[in-house]
Scaffold this active site. Structure first.
Site, PDB file in Angstrom:
ATOM      1  N   GLY A  37      56.601 -80.873  28.950  1.00 62.49           N
ATOM      2  CA  GLY A  37      57.113 -81.076  27.609  1.00 62.49           C
ATOM      3  C   GLY A  37      58.471 -80.422  27.424  1.00 62.49           C
ATOM      4  O   GLY A  37      59.450 -81.068  27.069  1.00 62.49           O
TER       5      GLY A  37
ATOM      6  N   GLU B  27      57.279 -74.887  33.622  1.00 65.34           N
ATOM      7  CA  GLU B  27      57.313 -75.514  34.941  1.00 65.34           C
ATOM      8  C   GLU B  27      58.384 -74.860  35.811  1.00 65.34           C
ATOM      9  O   GLU B  27      58.159 -74.586  36.990  1.00 65.34           O
ATOM     10  CB  GLU B  27      57.556 -77.020  34.789  1.00 65.34           C
ATOM     11  CG  GLU B  27      56.389 -77.765  34.166  1.00 65.34           C
ATOM     12  CD  GLU B  27      56.265 -77.639  32.644  1.00 65.34           C
ATOM     13  OE1 GLU B  27      55.248 -78.091  32.110  1.00 65.34           O
ATOM     14  OE2 GLU B  27      57.178 -77.080  31.982  1.00 65.34           O
TER      15      GLU B  27
ATOM     16  N   HIS C  90      76.957 -74.236  42.246  1.00 66.91           N
ATOM     17  CA  HIS C  90      76.981 -72.782  42.096  1.00 66.91           C
ATOM     18  C   HIS C  90      75.694 -72.129  42.564  1.00 66.91           C
ATOM     19  O   HIS C  90      75.721 -70.970  43.004  1.00 66.91           O
ATOM     20  CB  HIS C  90      77.236 -72.400  40.639  1.00 66.91           C
ATOM     21  CG  HIS C  90      78.631 -72.680  40.205  1.00 66.91           C
ATOM     22  ND1 HIS C  90      79.166 -72.137  39.072  1.00 66.91           N
ATOM     23  CD2 HIS C  90      79.605 -73.447  40.744  1.00 66.91           C
ATOM     24  CE1 HIS C  90      80.419 -72.557  38.935  1.00 66.91           C
ATOM     25  NE2 HIS C  90      80.702 -73.351  39.934  1.00 66.91           N
TER      26      HIS C  90
END
Length: 165
Positions: free
Chosen positions: A72, A77, A117
């Site tokens: 969501g 995660e 980066h």
């Protein structure tokens, strides 16, 4: 390059579409690590860990692979994925509307920046903030972005690996 996917119920349908897109339209080898059924009661940590563990193992073996995890917000995660050695997961929930300018004055978008980066090898998508087309565009852009290997960035990535043991 192999791309691992994982999402809980919040990103289940989008993840399935994205798996097909990355395999069939972009031509990458794909492994769907779950969720494999849409269970509104599932918990994302174990599902995301499957993809992150596979990516971590590939990093240790020197294999070129990436992971795309989703939920969501994508926050949790990303946190789970970043617990695994060698996984550098960046969070994306849409274009901030501002370009980044690096120390040399080069303009970067946030997705390119995660690759140039940080050599991010995992991307966490906040699917409640993205349309499916936006997620596809982000994935396409992110997968194509190289890590040039500039010495200062490589040094910092090495330092990340050192502090995470």
């Amino acid at each position: 390059m192999k791309v691992y996917f994982a999402s809980d119920h919040a990103g289940f349908d989008a993840k399935n579409s994205l798996v097909d897109y990355v395999r069939d339209q972009l031509g990458y080898e794909v492994e769907d690590c779950g969720a494999l059924v849409n269970d509104p009661q599932d918990d994302y940590p174990a599902i995301i860990a499957l993809a992150a563990r596979k990516l971590s193992d590939d990093v240790a073996a020197g294999k070129d692979s990436r992971a795309i995890v989703a939920g969501g917000s994508g926050q949790g995660e990303a946190i789970v994925a970043n617990r695994f050695k060698g996984v550098r997961c960046a969070l994306y929930y849409g274009d901030p509307g501002n370009a980044q300018v690096d120390a040399s004055g080069k303009r970067l978008d946030i997705l390119t920046s995660t690759r140039e980066h940080n050599d991010a090898n995992a991307l966490s998508l906040g699917l409640r903030f993205l349309t499916l087309d936006q997620a596809k565009a982000a994935i396409t852009h992110w997968l194509a972005a190289p890590f040039p290997g500039d010495a200062r960035h490589a040094r910092r990535i090495g330092q990340i690996d050192d502090v995470t043991g």
